[in-house]
Motif scaffolding. Structure first.
Motif, PDB file in Angstrom:
ATOM      1  N   VAL A 143      53.825  60.874  88.392  1.00 56.41           N
ATOM      2  CA  VAL A 143      53.652  60.216  89.244  1.00 56.41           C
ATOM      3  C   VAL A 143      52.747  62.144  90.831  1.00 56.41           C
ATOM      4  N   ILE A 144      52.889  60.957  91.200  1.00 57.03           N
ATOM      5  CA  ILE A 144      52.294  62.445  92.487  1.00 57.03           C
ATOM      6  C   ILE A 144      53.072  62.053  94.116  1.00 57.03           C
ATOM      7  N   TRP A 162      44.521  57.154  98.920  1.00 54.16           N
ATOM      8  CA  TRP A 162      44.442  57.792  98.084  1.00 54.16           C
ATOM      9  C   TRP A 162      42.756  58.065  97.167  1.00 54.16           C
ATOM     10  N   TYR A 163      42.677  59.401  96.946  1.00 49.79           N
ATOM     11  CA  TYR A 163      41.006  59.343  96.338  1.00 49.79           C
ATOM     12  C   TYR A 163      41.571  60.869  95.127  1.00 49.79           C
ATOM     13  N   LYS A 164      40.244  59.635  94.055  1.00 48.10           N
ATOM     14  CA  LYS A 164      40.380  60.210  93.158  1.00 48.10           C
ATOM     15  C   LYS A 164      39.019  61.262  93.001  1.00 48.10           C
ATOM     16  N   ALA A 198      41.686  64.400  86.853  1.00 50.77           N
ATOM     17  CA  ALA A 198      40.582  65.205  87.765  1.00 50.77           C
ATOM     18  C   ALA A 198      41.813  65.071  88.618  1.00 50.77           C
ATOM     19  N   VAL A 199      40.950  65.823  89.861  1.00 54.79           N
ATOM     20  CA  VAL A 199      41.914  65.951  91.112  1.00 54.79           C
ATOM     21  C   VAL A 199      42.227  64.549  92.255  1.00 54.79           C
ATOM     22  N   TYR A 200      43.090  64.717  92.713  1.00 49.98           N
ATOM     23  CA  TYR A 200      43.671  63.454  93.112  1.00 49.98           C
ATOM     24  C   TYR A 200      44.813  64.356  94.725  1.00 49.98           C
ATOM     25  N   LYS A 248      45.817  67.993  90.717  1.00 50.48           N
ATOM     26  CA  LYS A 248      44.943  68.279  89.354  1.00 50.48           C
ATOM     27  C   LYS A 248      45.511  68.212  88.275  1.00 50.48           C
ATOM     28  N   LEU A 249      45.432  66.650  87.477  1.00 51.75           N
ATOM     29  CA  LEU A 249      46.043  66.391  86.439  1.00 51.75           C
ATOM     30  C   LEU A 249      45.525  66.009  85.508  1.00 51.75           C
TER      31      LEU A 249
END
Lengths: 114, 115
Positions: free
Chosen positions: A20-21, A35-37, A86-88, A109-110
């Motif tokens: 969860v972000i 939201w971007y990855k 990835a970075v979200y 950063k996930l």
């Protein structure tokens, strides 16, 4: 101007767990929240978006919720997989269909641990 | 594969050189954007073109000169850059609908290094 705060800045989860972000925004006129990855060496890719007239949106393992009153929105990823690493970035913008000035959060950063 | 194509993928240039970055999209989008992204940071908006006209310049130094020669193409001309200009330069495009915001589609960027 708009200010978007995003947390956590880093997140590690075990494969199969949920992630969860959370983001908050400051401008009550903002009405569009993408939201971007971003994977290493790539540009940001849209994964899901939500408009201010909707409270929740789901696309397979990804869901986004929006609370306009509290001015916060969240990304939920269920059954995480290593390729989700990835970075979200969350983002907010306002307007009515013309060009947009999008304000991004700082990114999360996930890391999904197999 | 992205629908926004940026060339070159990598560019190394000296501070006295002149070079150009190119961005192309064939999705019929009439808004196009240039962003600068430093490592571990979000993209920062530089310029916005709408219907081939410059709509936003975020106080970018004049050593960066954008150009939109047609609805599919966006260029960024570079001259006398500084080492701090080393970054990933991203191009994006979006539909202009007149009634609701549409997502921006990004290219994979040009990695620029200034010697």
């Amino acid at each position: 101007g708009e200010n978007v705060e995003q947390h956590p800045s880093t997140l590690s989860v075990q494969e199969g767990d949920s992630a969860v972000i959370k983001c908050t925004y400051s401008d009550s006129a903002s009405n569009y929240f993408p939201w971007y990855k971003q994977e290493l060496g790539k540009g940001p890719q849209l994964i899901i978006d939500i408009r201010s007239n909707v409270g929740e949106k789901k696309d397979q393992r990804i869901a986004v919720t929006l609370n306009k009153t509290a001015k916060h929105f969240s990304l939920h990823i269920t059954e995480t997989q290593p390729e989700d690493s990835a970075v979200y970035f969350c983002a907010a913008s306002k307007g009515s269909g013309g060009y947009q000035k999008v304000t991004f959060g700082i990114g999360t950063k996930l890391q999904v641990i197999p | 594969d992205t629908e926004v194509t940026q060339t070159p993928k990598h560019l190394v240039m000296g501070m006295t050189n002149k070079k150009s970055l190119k961005c192309e999209q064939h999705m019929g989008h009439r808004a196009m954007y240039w962003y600068k992204q430093k490592a571990k940071k979000p993209p920062e908006l530089m310029f916005v073109y709408s219907y081939e006209k410059l709509s936003i310049n975020e106080s970018v130094p004049s050593r960066f000169s954008p150009e939109c020669p047609n609805s599919s193409l966006l260029n960024l001309h570079l001259h006398a850059l500084q080492p701090e200009d080393s970054a990933l330069y991203l191009c994006a495009s979006s539909q202009v609908t007149g009634y609701s915001n549409q997502p921006q589609h990004f290219g994979d960027g040009t990695r620029l290094s200034i010697l």
